[in-house]
Motif scaffolding. Structure first.
Motif, PDB file in Angstrom:
ATOM      1  N   VAL A  10       0.850  -1.196   0.000  1.00  0.00           N
ATOM      2  CA  VAL A  10       0.000   0.000   0.000  1.00  0.00           C
ATOM      3  C   VAL A  10       0.878   1.235   0.000  1.00  0.00           C
ATOM      4  O   VAL A  10       1.710   1.411   0.885  1.00  0.00           O
ATOM      5  N   LYS A  11       0.679   2.103  -1.018  1.00  0.00           N
ATOM      6  CA  LYS A  11       1.495   3.329  -1.063  1.00  0.00           C
ATOM      7  C   LYS A  11       0.625   4.544  -1.298  1.00  0.00           C
ATOM      8  O   LYS A  11       1.089   5.542  -1.803  1.00  0.00           O
ATOM      9  N   ARG A  12      -0.663   4.457  -0.964  1.00  0.00           N
ATOM     10  CA  ARG A  12      -1.543   5.594  -1.206  1.00  0.00           C
ATOM     11  C   ARG A  12      -1.741   6.365   0.076  1.00  0.00           C
ATOM     12  O   ARG A  12      -1.636   5.797   1.162  1.00  0.00           O
ATOM     13  N   SER A  13      -2.073   7.595  -0.086  1.00  0.00           N
ATOM     14  CA  SER A  13      -2.406   8.392   1.100  1.00  0.00           C
ATOM     15  C   SER A  13      -3.895   8.384   1.279  1.00  0.00           C
ATOM     16  O   SER A  13      -4.653   8.263   0.335  1.00  0.00           O
ATOM     17  N   GLY A  14      -4.309   8.533   2.503  1.00  0.00           N
ATOM     18  CA  GLY A  14      -5.744   8.605   2.743  1.00  0.00           C
ATOM     19  C   GLY A  14      -6.029   8.230   4.187  1.00  0.00           C
ATOM     20  O   GLY A  14      -5.185   8.389   5.066  1.00  0.00           O
ATOM     21  N   PHE A  15      -7.229   7.712   4.391  1.00  0.00           N
ATOM     22  CA  PHE A  15      -7.601   7.292   5.727  1.00  0.00           C
ATOM     23  C   PHE A  15      -7.332   5.802   5.846  1.00  0.00           C
ATOM     24  O   PHE A  15      -7.790   5.012   5.029  1.00  0.00           O
ATOM     25  N   CYS A  16      -6.582   5.435   6.858  1.00  0.00           N
ATOM     26  CA  CYS A  16      -6.291   4.001   6.982  1.00  0.00           C
ATOM     27  C   CYS A  16      -7.270   3.360   7.951  1.00  0.00           C
ATOM     28  O   CYS A  16      -7.667   3.943   8.949  1.00  0.00           O
ATOM     29  N   TYR A  17      -7.648   2.153   7.606  1.00  0.00           N
ATOM     30  CA  TYR A  17      -8.586   1.407   8.421  1.00  0.00           C
ATOM     31  C   TYR A  17      -7.946   0.078   8.780  1.00  0.00           C
ATOM     32  O   TYR A  17      -7.069  -0.420   8.072  1.00  0.00           O
ATOM     33  N   GLY A  18      -8.411  -0.447   9.861  1.00  0.00           N
ATOM     34  CA  GLY A  18      -7.851  -1.734  10.293  1.00  0.00           C
ATOM     35  C   GLY A  18      -8.405  -2.097  11.646  1.00  0.00           C
ATOM     36  O   GLY A  18      -9.518  -1.713  11.991  1.00  0.00           O
ATOM     37  N   TRP A  19      -7.589  -2.795  12.430  1.00  0.00           N
ATOM     38  CA  TRP A  19      -8.051  -3.260  13.716  1.00  0.00           C
ATOM     39  C   TRP A  19      -7.205  -2.655  14.811  1.00  0.00           C
ATOM     40  O   TRP A  19      -6.002  -2.411  14.641  1.00  0.00           O
ATOM     41  N   GLY A  67      -7.040   6.229  11.416  1.00  0.00           N
ATOM     42  CA  GLY A  67      -6.384   7.539  11.382  1.00  0.00           C
ATOM     43  C   GLY A  67      -6.024   7.895   9.960  1.00  0.00           C
ATOM     44  O   GLY A  67      -6.537   7.345   8.991  1.00  0.00           O
ATOM     45  N   LYS A  68      -5.109   8.833   9.842  1.00  0.00           N
ATOM     46  CA  LYS A  68      -4.747   9.333   8.538  1.00  0.00           C
ATOM     47  C   LYS A  68      -3.316   8.954   8.233  1.00  0.00           C
ATOM     48  O   LYS A  68      -2.489   8.864   9.117  1.00  0.00           O
ATOM     49  N   CYS A  69      -3.012   8.763   6.939  1.00  0.00           N
ATOM     50  CA  CYS A  69      -1.623   8.491   6.581  1.00  0.00           C
ATOM     51  C   CYS A  69      -1.268   9.328   5.378  1.00  0.00           C
ATOM     52  O   CYS A  69      -2.093   9.573   4.505  1.00  0.00           O
ATOM     53  N   VAL A  70      -0.026   9.742   5.367  1.00  0.00           N
ATOM     54  CA  VAL A  70       0.446  10.588   4.279  1.00  0.00           C
ATOM     55  C   VAL A  70       1.742   9.998   3.776  1.00  0.00           C
ATOM     56  O   VAL A  70       2.590   9.586   4.560  1.00  0.00           O
ATOM     57  N   PHE A  71       1.875   9.978   2.495  1.00  0.00           N
ATOM     58  CA  PHE A  71       3.135   9.471   1.932  1.00  0.00           C
ATOM     59  C   PHE A  71       3.945  10.615   1.379  1.00  0.00           C
ATOM     60  O   PHE A  71       3.429  11.474   0.673  1.00  0.00           O
ATOM     61  N   GLY A  72       5.200  10.605   1.657  1.00  0.00           N
ATOM     62  CA  GLY A  72       6.072  11.628   1.102  1.00  0.00           C
ATOM     63  C   GLY A  72       6.345  11.351  -0.369  1.00  0.00           C
ATOM     64  O   GLY A  72       6.069  10.276  -0.888  1.00  0.00           O
ATOM     65  N   VAL A  73       6.899  12.334  -1.053  1.00  0.00           N
ATOM     66  CA  VAL A  73       7.139  12.193  -2.496  1.00  0.00           C
ATOM     67  C   VAL A  73       8.216  11.157  -2.749  1.00  0.00           C
ATOM     68  O   VAL A  73       8.110  10.324  -3.632  1.00  0.00           O
ATOM     69  N   GLU A  74       9.262  11.197  -1.937  1.00  0.00           N
ATOM     70  CA  GLU A  74      10.393  10.290  -2.221  1.00  0.00           C
ATOM     71  C   GLU A  74      10.022   8.834  -1.954  1.00  0.00           C
ATOM     72  O   GLU A  74      10.593   7.935  -2.537  1.00  0.00           O
ATOM     73  N   SER A  75       9.053   8.607  -1.088  1.00  0.00           N
ATOM     74  CA  SER A  75       8.760   7.214  -0.758  1.00  0.00           C
ATOM     75  C   SER A  75       8.008   6.508  -1.884  1.00  0.00           C
ATOM     76  O   SER A  75       7.874   5.310  -1.883  1.00  0.00           O
TER      77      SER A  75
END
Lengths: 573, 296
Positions: A10-19, A67-75
């Protein structure tokens, strides 16, 4: 420091869901703008998907937005995703990566070697111990590992891809592609199979001499037919459960799938080899019949007669008791001649019989081998009879010698107490014992010589039978499918997980990925190893030697012990 | 003889003594006793005891002579059977005279039992004699002579020459049963050289008589007076020599020398060898309790 499990693809930014429980495991990322939208999408997907209702139970709780996750450009360019997470109730975290698999590839993680095809030790050990196990305070409790990786977390790993698919395309049921082609033909065949297998099983289990001697004890072919009937029964039972892909947990399903297709593959292999061999036999049936008759005549009839005559006339200078030796050799030569007469009478029909065997072997190479076993047993029946007779005399002599030894020592076997006591014998009993002992002692070498001839012959026949039975067991139960899976796709046969420390070039810290460990070979072959150990125990050379010397019957291994039950223990279909 | 001794030396190591630890005191081995219970053999009682051996060996020689006569057809098998039966009756009468322990009813029951078992053995031997004749018929004569010689030697070595009192039971030990077995086997082996069934039956009957039943009588007679013992030995030896004399002079001489050696020379040798008896006893031996009932 919180441990967060992140899917490696997974390399997208957005809202992450899980347990959240037992530890933070992120199943995927929703690329939506507002948190409320994400929550609604998640709730809608959870309620619409049928598949989820079954998996929710095993994952412990329903997935939530974490919560939220953000990916940097270099990653985006680097091999591993390094998201910046903003999770509730936590600040610092470390990431451990895991792989997500599609459920229709049948790949999954487990903590330990799946035990669904091994009889569970706890139930086998006896329920008498189960109660005391509950009070065993030295055994580590599962609750102690509540924040580490346990079964629930692995179930979450396994279902994360399905969750993502449920979110993107709801109401889609999944089935392995292979099985789709089987379904139309399947149900009719299954009904036929079930009926036929029941009929065959009843025939095979018909008891000739009740209650012990069944028809399948006598003939190897009937035993093989019984095995086939069992396999048909297995198909009929299993194919139905294979359709229920969504409702069974993946490790059970995968085990069943492996078993089923292993059986299919084995039988197909069997039939292919059988057809090849059968065509060869059918083409050369006349030559084979002639060869068989000549060999049988030479070895089984003439040679035995020659040896008996040789024993009668001072073999190697050894002088046996003349009268007894004459009696033995005349009786046995007579028996063997009668048998030779039968053989001669049956010789014209032998080409037809071999042709029929060739035709029948299109049912599988196992049928050919078992027919061969039966033919061997029929051809050497006279050796078996002679062996039984001479063994009876030999054993009776040994027993009398034992009781005479007791007599001379002044002891007697007490049947009531099952031990030897001392006893006073009268002088005439001692005298009788003495006379009998001289008779025994002087007649023993003759009996021994004739017994050893037939015992050795029987041993040779037994060795041939044993090797054919081993081959049969090999062909009936070889774990081909599991072996192929182990080589081609080890993810489908998981036997535990391990952590791999990987380096990514140009980055500061190495990271940990969870990978699975394929099942060790000994587990794949466990039925095999057990089979081979049983065979080795029965045909142990020392044990055979002891049976020879003490005059016990040299029997082939009982056929039940080299068959394995194909139907798995936990059937919850 | 009085020995000098070290006065202060004690046989302990936990005290510090003026002597060295490995000091050998002058009273060392003064407690040694030689041949404490030694009662030396005297010649004539030994000769009397060795009469048992002579009787047994004489029986063997009589049997061998009978066999040779049967083989050469010098004696009729039927008369041999009659002699055997007569000897059995005589021997049984003598034996039951010496039997003082049982009451009248028991004695009557014993007689009946004996008659029953003797008839049984008689019939059994009669039916088994064709089988026994052919047991070793194929073996060559040389092996037969060698085998029977070994078996008779075994019989003589393992036989029970002891004295059995009348209150002791008739239980045979393993070695005496084995010796009887050896003798019967030897006679079966020899019987295979004979030609007719009735010869075999006569020989086996005689051997059962001589090797199984006669030792019982011999044990009973051993406790009686010296004269009876001596007469018995003398008569048996004489019969053996007489039977052998008409067959072969050399063998008779050999037998005579054997008798002489066993009866007179061997006891003398044993008495002479007493001088080398050196039984050492001391306080270091295992203590033997003295019980009231001492077998003399």
């Amino acid at each position: 420091m919180l441990t967060v499990f992140w899917p490696i693809d997974v390399k997208r930014s957005g809202f992450c869901y899980g347990w959240n429980a037992p530890s933070v495991c992120i199943a995927g990322v929703l690329e939506l703008s507002a948190e409320q939208e994400a929550k609604e999408a998640l709730k809608k997907a959870l309620h619409c998907s049928i598949q989820w209702r079954y998996i929710t139970e095993s994952c412990g709780s329903e997935p939530v937005i974490l919560g939220k996750c953000v990916f940097g450009v270099e990653s985006v360019r680097s091999k591993r995703p390094t998201p910046f997470l903003q999770l509730r109730n936590c600040g610092d975290y470390t990431l451990i990566y895991y792989c997500r698999h599609q459920s229709n590839t049948l790949r999954f993680h487990t903590l330990d070697i799946p035990k669904h095809n091994v009889p569970s030790r706890e139930t086998v050990a006896g329920s008498a111990y189960l109660n005391s196990v509950l009070h065993d305070f030295t055994a580590p409790k599962r609750d102690q590992f509540v924040t580490s990786i346990n079964d629930v977390v692995l179930n979450q790993f396994n279902s994360s891809k399905s969750l993502e698919q449920a979110l993107s395309q709801p109401l889609k049921t999944e089935e392995p592609k292979l099985l789709k082609s089987f379904i139309p033909v399947g149900s009719l065949l299954l009904r036929i199979f079930a009926r036929v297998s029941v009929a065959l099983s009843t025939i095979c289990n018909f008891s000739i001499v009740p209650p012990h001697l069944l028809l399948k004890d006598v003939s190897a072919t009937i035993q093989q037919i019984d095995v086939r009937a069992e396999q048909m029964d297995f198909f009929a039972a299993e194919a139905g459960s294979l359709r229920r892909r969504t409702s069974t947990p993946i490790h059970v399903y995968s085990g069943r799938y492996t078993n089923f297709f292993n059986a299919v593959w084995l039988i197909l292999n069997d039939i292919i080899m059988g057809v090849a061999l059968g065509s060869f036999i059918c083409e050369n049936h006349v030559a084979l019949a002639r060869l068989l008759v000549e060999t049988a005549e030479d070895f089984l009839v003439s040679w035995v007669q020659w040896t008996l005559q040789w024993l009668d006339s001072w073999p190697a200078g050894l002088k046996l008791n003349t009268e007894l030796s004459h009696f033995y050799s005349h009786t046995f030569i007579g028996l063997v001649t009668v048998w030779g007469g039968f053989l001669q009478k049956g010789a014209p029909y032998l080409p037809t019989v071999i042709y029929v065997i060739g035709v029948l072997s299109s049912g599988g190479m196992t049928i050919t081998i078992s027919l061969l076993l039966d033919v061997l047993a029929l051809l050497t029946a006279h050796i078996c009879i002679c062996y039984v007779l001479s063994r009876a005399v030999y054993q009776r002599m040994l027993k009398s010698a034992g009781s005479l030894w007791n007599l001379f020592r002044g002891k007697r076997y007490n049947v009531l107490r099952n031990r030897t006591d001392s006893w006073e014998y009268d002088i005439d009993q001692l005298l009788f014992g003495t006379i009998f002992f001289t008779l025994l002692a002087f007649l023993f070498p003759t009996v021994l010589v004739y017994y050893s001839l037939f015992a050795l012959l029987r041993l040779c026949v037994l060795v041939i039978q044993a090797s054919l039975e081993t081959l049969l067991a090999l062909m009936n139960h070889f774990p081909l499918f599991a072996l192929m899976l182990r080589v081609k796709d080890p993810w489908r046969l998981p036997g535990g997980i391990h952590f791999v420390l990987e380096e990514s070039p140009g980055s500061e810290t190495p990271y940990i990925v969870i990978k699975n460990q394929p099942v060790p070979l000994s587990t794949i072959f466990f039925q095999y190893i057990e089979l081979l150990s049983r065979l080795a125990k029965h045909y142990n050379p020392l044990r055979l030697l002891w049976c020879l010397l003490s005059g016990q019957h040299l029997a082939a291994i009982p056929p039940y012990s080299i068959r394995c039950n194909k139907i798995p223990e936990d059937s919850d279909s | 003889m009085p020995k000098s001794f070290d006065k202060d030396w004690e046989k302990v190591l936990w005290k510090k003594q003026p002597f060295a630890d490995n000091h050998i005191p002058r009273q060392f081995l003064s407690a040694l006793r030689r041949n404490v219970n030694f009662t030396p053999y005297t010649y004539w009682p030994l000769v009397l005891l060795s009469c048992a051996i002579t009787q047994h060996v004489a029986t063997i020689f009589i049997f061998l002579a009978t066999f040779v006569r049967l083989k050469e057809h010098m004696v009729d098998p039927r008369s041999l059977i009659l002699i055997s039966v007569g000897c059995f009756v005589a021997g049984y009468t003598i034996w039951s005279w010496g039997n003082h322990t049982t009451s009248k009813e028991d004695r009557y029951a014993n007689h009946l039992k004996t008659i029953k078992s003797s008839i049984l053995i008689f019939l059994a031997l009669m039916s088994l004699s064709p089988v026994l004749r052919t047991l070793t018929a194929a073996t060559s004569s040389d092996s037969i002579w060698a085998l029977s010689a070994i078996l008779f030697v075994l019989n003589a070595l393992l036989a029970d020459y002891g004295v059995r009192r009348s209150y002791q039971k008739l239980q045979e030990g393993l070695t005496s049963v084995l010796s009887m077995n050896a003798a019967i086997s030897a006679s079966v082996v020899l019987a295979s050289r004979l030609t007719a069934d009735i010869d075999v039956f006569a020989l086996i009957l005689f051997s059962v008589q001589a090797f199984a039943l006669f030792p019982i009588l011999r044990h009973r007679l051993q406790v009686s007076s010296t004269l009876v013992q001596f007469l018995m030995t003398f008569s048996l030896a004489l019969i053996a020599l007489a039977l052998t004399a008409s067959l072969s002079w050399t063998v008779m001489c050999i037998f005579f020398i054997a008798f002489f050696f066993i009866t007179f020379l061997a006891p003398a040798f044993l008495v002479w060898a007493q001088r080398y008896k050196n039984e050492i006893r001391g306080p270091w031996d295992v203590a033997t309790p003295k019980t009231a009932l001492v077998s003399s």
